[in-house]
Design an enzyme around this catalytic site. Structure first.
Site, PDB file in Angstrom:
ATOM      1  N   HIS A  54      38.125  33.400  35.880  1.00  0.00           N
ATOM      2  CA  HIS A  54      38.463  34.238  34.722  1.00  0.00           C
ATOM      3  C   HIS A  54      38.271  33.357  33.494  1.00  0.00           C
ATOM      4  O   HIS A  54      38.532  32.156  33.565  1.00  0.00           O
ATOM      5  CB  HIS A  54      39.936  34.638  34.718  1.00  0.00           C
ATOM      6  CG  HIS A  54      40.372  35.487  35.862  1.00  0.00           C
ATOM      7  ND1 HIS A  54      40.785  34.968  37.049  1.00  0.00           N
ATOM      8  CD2 HIS A  54      40.489  36.823  35.966  1.00  0.00           C
ATOM      9  CE1 HIS A  54      41.138  35.951  37.857  1.00  0.00           C
ATOM     10  NE2 HIS A  54      40.957  37.092  37.232  1.00  0.00           N
ATOM     11  N   ASP A  57      41.079  30.995  33.170  1.00  0.00           N
ATOM     12  CA  ASP A  57      41.278  29.983  34.216  1.00  0.00           C
ATOM     13  C   ASP A  57      40.610  28.701  33.742  1.00  0.00           C
ATOM     14  O   ASP A  57      41.054  27.601  34.045  1.00  0.00           O
ATOM     15  CB  ASP A  57      40.595  30.361  35.538  1.00  0.00           C
ATOM     16  CG  ASP A  57      41.146  31.616  36.167  1.00  0.00           C
ATOM     17  OD1 ASP A  57      42.269  32.004  35.830  1.00  0.00           O
ATOM     18  OD2 ASP A  57      40.425  32.219  36.996  1.00  0.00           O
ATOM     19  N   MET A  88      30.134  34.179  40.078  1.00  0.00           N
ATOM     20  CA  MET A  88      30.835  35.342  39.519  1.00  0.00           C
ATOM     21  C   MET A  88      31.804  34.914  38.421  1.00  0.00           C
ATOM     22  O   MET A  88      32.408  33.842  38.497  1.00  0.00           O
ATOM     23  CB  MET A  88      31.594  36.053  40.657  1.00  0.00           C
ATOM     24  CG  MET A  88      32.431  37.236  40.269  1.00  0.00           C
ATOM     25  SD  MET A  88      34.126  36.839  39.771  1.00  0.00           S
ATOM     26  CE  MET A  88      35.040  37.232  41.270  1.00  0.00           C
ATOM     27  N   GLU A 181      36.771  46.564  40.708  1.00  0.00           N
ATOM     28  CA  GLU A 181      37.716  46.286  41.803  1.00  0.00           C
ATOM     29  C   GLU A 181      38.954  47.166  41.685  1.00  0.00           C
ATOM     30  O   GLU A 181      39.688  47.110  40.702  1.00  0.00           O
ATOM     31  CB  GLU A 181      38.097  44.805  41.754  1.00  0.00           C
ATOM     32  CG  GLU A 181      39.112  44.411  42.821  1.00  0.00           C
ATOM     33  CD  GLU A 181      39.409  42.914  42.805  1.00  0.00           C
ATOM     34  OE1 GLU A 181      38.667  42.146  42.156  1.00  0.00           O
ATOM     35  OE2 GLU A 181      40.406  42.517  43.436  1.00  0.00           O
ATOM     36  N   LYS A 183      42.721  48.742  42.875  1.00  0.00           N
ATOM     37  CA  LYS A 183      44.019  48.374  43.455  1.00  0.00           C
ATOM     38  C   LYS A 183      44.979  49.494  43.066  1.00  0.00           C
ATOM     39  O   LYS A 183      44.915  49.990  41.943  1.00  0.00           O
ATOM     40  CB  LYS A 183      44.476  47.028  42.898  1.00  0.00           C
ATOM     41  CG  LYS A 183      45.690  46.444  43.593  1.00  0.00           C
ATOM     42  CD  LYS A 183      46.065  45.093  42.969  1.00  0.00           C
ATOM     43  CE  LYS A 183      47.175  44.421  43.738  1.00  0.00           C
ATOM     44  NZ  LYS A 183      47.629  43.178  43.071  1.00  0.00           N
ATOM     45  N   GLU A 217      38.621  44.766  47.802  1.00  0.00           N
ATOM     46  CA  GLU A 217      39.442  43.650  48.308  1.00  0.00           C
ATOM     47  C   GLU A 217      40.253  44.100  49.512  1.00  0.00           C
ATOM     48  O   GLU A 217      40.961  45.111  49.447  1.00  0.00           O
ATOM     49  CB  GLU A 217      40.372  43.127  47.203  1.00  0.00           C
ATOM     50  CG  GLU A 217      41.372  42.125  47.766  1.00  0.00           C
ATOM     51  CD  GLU A 217      42.158  41.361  46.723  1.00  0.00           C
ATOM     52  OE1 GLU A 217      41.575  41.012  45.682  1.00  0.00           O
ATOM     53  OE2 GLU A 217      43.348  41.110  46.962  1.00  0.00           O
ATOM     54  N   HIS A 220      43.850  45.088  48.988  1.00  0.00           N
ATOM     55  CA  HIS A 220      44.155  46.209  48.096  1.00  0.00           C
ATOM     56  C   HIS A 220      44.177  47.543  48.832  1.00  0.00           C
ATOM     57  O   HIS A 220      45.043  48.384  48.563  1.00  0.00           O
ATOM     58  CB  HIS A 220      43.169  46.232  46.924  1.00  0.00           C
ATOM     59  CG  HIS A 220      43.343  45.065  46.004  1.00  0.00           C
ATOM     60  ND1 HIS A 220      42.607  44.895  44.873  1.00  0.00           N
ATOM     61  CD2 HIS A 220      44.199  44.003  46.070  1.00  0.00           C
ATOM     62  CE1 HIS A 220      42.987  43.766  44.259  1.00  0.00           C
ATOM     63  NE2 HIS A 220      43.950  43.215  44.978  1.00  0.00           N
ATOM     64  N   ASP A 245      36.010  40.787  48.074  1.00  0.00           N
ATOM     65  CA  ASP A 245      37.157  39.876  48.044  1.00  0.00           C
ATOM     66  C   ASP A 245      37.846  39.898  49.405  1.00  0.00           C
ATOM     67  O   ASP A 245      38.377  40.932  49.825  1.00  0.00           O
ATOM     68  CB  ASP A 245      38.162  40.311  46.960  1.00  0.00           C
ATOM     69  CG  ASP A 245      37.765  39.805  45.579  1.00  0.00           C
ATOM     70  OD1 ASP A 245      36.697  39.170  45.459  1.00  0.00           O
ATOM     71  OD2 ASP A 245      38.527  40.049  44.622  1.00  0.00           O
ATOM     72  N   ASP A 255      52.078  42.470  47.340  1.00  0.00           N
ATOM     73  CA  ASP A 255      50.775  41.811  47.195  1.00  0.00           C
ATOM     74  C   ASP A 255      50.834  40.394  47.771  1.00  0.00           C
ATOM     75  O   ASP A 255      51.393  39.497  47.155  1.00  0.00           O
ATOM     76  CB  ASP A 255      50.476  41.787  45.688  1.00  0.00           C
ATOM     77  CG  ASP A 255      49.118  41.231  45.366  1.00  0.00           C
ATOM     78  OD1 ASP A 255      48.445  40.712  46.270  1.00  0.00           O
ATOM     79  OD2 ASP A 255      48.740  41.316  44.192  1.00  0.00           O
ATOM     80  N   ASP A 257      48.160  38.352  49.438  1.00  0.00           N
ATOM     81  CA  ASP A 257      47.035  37.403  49.291  1.00  0.00           C
ATOM     82  C   ASP A 257      46.991  36.338  50.377  1.00  0.00           C
ATOM     83  O   ASP A 257      46.727  35.168  50.118  1.00  0.00           O
ATOM     84  CB  ASP A 257      47.080  36.702  47.920  1.00  0.00           C
ATOM     85  CG  ASP A 257      46.749  37.649  46.781  1.00  0.00           C
ATOM     86  OD1 ASP A 257      45.938  38.557  46.993  1.00  0.00           O
ATOM     87  OD2 ASP A 257      47.307  37.478  45.686  1.00  0.00           O
ATOM     88  N   ASP A 287      39.697  35.745  47.931  1.00  0.00           N
ATOM     89  CA  ASP A 287      40.657  35.989  46.848  1.00  0.00           C
ATOM     90  C   ASP A 287      42.066  35.941  47.425  1.00  0.00           C
ATOM     91  O   ASP A 287      42.716  36.964  47.634  1.00  0.00           O
ATOM     92  CB  ASP A 287      40.380  37.347  46.199  1.00  0.00           C
ATOM     93  CG  ASP A 287      41.141  37.479  44.883  1.00  0.00           C
ATOM     94  OD1 ASP A 287      41.801  36.500  44.498  1.00  0.00           O
ATOM     95  OD2 ASP A 287      41.089  38.546  44.270  1.00  0.00           O
TER      96      ASP A 287
HETATM   97  C1  GLT Z   1      43.923  38.684  40.538  1.00  0.00           C
HETATM   98  C2  GLT Z   1      43.809  39.901  41.415  1.00  0.00           C
HETATM   99  C3  GLT Z   1      42.519  39.943  42.107  1.00  0.00           C
HETATM  100  C4  GLT Z   1      41.330  40.088  41.212  1.00  0.00           C
HETATM  101  C5  GLT Z   1      41.132  38.942  40.308  1.00  0.00           C
HETATM  102  C6  GLT Z   1      40.028  39.273  39.338  1.00  0.00           C
HETATM  103  S1  GLT Z   1      42.560  38.409  39.556  1.00  0.00           S
HETATM  104  O1  GLT Z   1      44.116  37.543  41.312  1.00  0.00           O
HETATM  105  O2  GLT Z   1      44.861  39.891  42.376  1.00  0.00           O
HETATM  106  O3  GLT Z   1      42.490  40.934  43.080  1.00  0.00           O
HETATM  107  O4  GLT Z   1      40.193  40.096  42.031  1.00  0.00           O
HETATM  108  O5  GLT Z   1      40.473  39.655  38.103  1.00  0.00           O
HETATM  109 MN    MN Z   2      40.553  40.514  44.109  1.00  0.00          MN
HETATM  110 MN    MN Z   3      46.671  40.124  45.725  1.00  0.00          MN
HETATM  111 MN    MN Z   4      44.106  40.978  44.661  1.00  0.00          MN
END
Ligand code: GLT
Ligand code: MN
Ligand code: MN
Ligand code: MN
Length: 387
Positions: A54, A57, A88, A181, A183, A217, A220, A245, A255, A257, A287
């Site tokens: 980003h 970042d 990216m 993307e 969510k 993702e 998501h 992702d 969430d 991750d 991600d």
């Molecule tokens: C953030 C989010 C991700 C996105 C990123 C891109 S930022 O971490 O949870 O799913 O892909 O903005």
């Molecule tokens: Mn993501």
């Molecule tokens: Mn997440």
């Molecule tokens: Mn995410």
């Protein structure tokens, strides 16, 4: 061996290996790393293709010109010594308080314009480092109460922003492909364009639909209890899978991750199988982040494990596709009928008349074997390594 190489096109974000373990209830558990240090960590894990970022970042929001020049030069050196690329880039349109009620869909025209300006600058930064994929994740585009925003206006505002940025992309010759993307929630109560399919519909209404695809993702779709593999499949069928992702998540939880394939082995397998069988050639971005308990050394293990698990599932795909007993069953459950297929493939008055005149014995059809228990158990045996 399951050792990754750049040809696998695995990537990590600065925010993923740089994650400090902070969560809504607790302070960081790991010391922060500079962008150059994160690149070194990705290099240490070995075999990745590149690093994504980003805008903020890399360059903090209020950095001076001098400070940002220094960061960029350190970052460039780190990329060179670790032989990593920047495939990216994306914009942070969610952290700063200015975006508390959205960016492109904010009710405030000044904030909408600022969000577009911030994205234009972030596109310049991404282009400077050679990125060709531009991700758009609208984390704050949504509501807690629908008394606060008009959901139809929100779609129109989002469309205007993307159209503007597509034209800017053409004007500046950046050559970006945009990947949207989805969510459904977190950090907002409800985020607009809740699932990948929402964007697949939206993209066709844009001025430059060919320039825009999706970045689904794993977590998501799983956060809201949906089958991720089916969403990715539809994106592939629409030729819209521009980026992906990878991570993991217990279904319907917060969430998380998690490391790719750390929780949902079976879904992860069918995802890798889908990407392999359809020869997906894009980047595979992890991600995700290490557990909050991990130290910096364990974060390297997290990165290695992400790639290793993908390679193992690729190997399992090959085994599945070569397994005689499995393939015999796959053949058995897919029955063709050339004559009927040619009738239903294309509507003509003649085909319709012939189809209407055809006799089907539905009882006999219902009796045809579908040994799905057997097939699923063979899949399980294969995944568990006892086949
Ligand atoms: C953030 C989010 C991700 C996105 C990123 C891109 S930022 O971490 O949870 O799913 O892909 O903005
Ligand atoms: Mn993501
Ligand atoms: Mn997440
Ligand atoms: Mn995410």
């Amino acid at each position: 061996t399951f050792t990754p190489t750049p040809a696998d096109k695995f990537t990590f974000g600065l925010w993923t290996l740089g994650n400090t373990g902070r969560d809504p209830f607790g302070e960081p558990t790991r010391s922060p790393l500079t962008p150059a240090q994160i690149v070194d960590a990705i290099g240490q894990a070995g075999g990745a293709f590149g690093v994504n970022f980003h805008d903020n970042d890399l360059i903090p929001l209020d950095a001076s010109d001098q400070a940002s020049a220094q960061i960029k030069s350190d970052f460039r050196k780190a990329l060179r010594r670790n032989k990593l690329k920047i495939p990216m880039a994306t914009t942070n349109l969610f952290s700063d308080p200015v975006f508390k009620d959205g960016a492109f869909t904010s009710n405030d025209a000044d904030i909408r314009a600022y969000a577009i300006q911030k994205t234009m600058r972030a596109m310049q930064l991404g282009a400077e480092f050679g990125a060709k994929i531009y991700v758009m994740w609208g984390g704050r585009e949504g509501t807690e109460s629908d008394a606060t925003k008009d959901p139809i206006l929100a779609v129109k505002r989002y469309r205007k922003a993307i159209n503007f940025l597509c034209k800017y992309n053409l004007d500046q010759n950046f050559g970006f492909k945009f990947a949207l993307e989805a969510k459904a929630n977190e950090p907002r109560g409800h985020i607009y364009f809740a699932v990948t399919g929402s964007y697949l519909g939206f993209i066709e209404t844009l001025d430059h639909p060919k320039m825009v695809g999706v970045n689904p993702e794993f977590a998501h779709e799983n956060m809201v209890g949906l089958n991720f593999v089916h969403h990715v499949a539809q994106a592939i069928e629409h030729k819209k899978l521009f980026h992906i992702d990878l991570n993991d998540q217990v279904m319907c939880r917060y969430d998380q991750d998690f490391r790719f394939a750390s929780n949902s082995y079976k879904q992860a397998f069918f995802l890798v199988k889908l990407l392999t069988d359809t020869q997906y050639r894009g980047f595979k971005h992890f991600d995700s982040h290490a557990y909050r308990q991990s130290d910096h050394q364990d974060v390297i293990e997290f990165a290695k494990g992400s790639m290793r698990s993908y390679k193992i599932l690729e190997y399992k795909t090959d085994q599945f596709n070569k397994d005689k007993q499995i393939q015999k069953l796959v053949k058995l459950i897919n029955r063709d009928n050339r004559k009927l297929t040619s009738l239903t493939n294309k509507f003509t008055k003649k085909n319709a008349a012939q189809l209407l005149a055809t006799n089907f014995n539905r009882h006999k059809l219902a009796e045809r074997r579908l040994p799905y228990e057997e097939l699923d158990q063979l899949t399980f045996d294969l995944l568990m390594g006892v086949r």
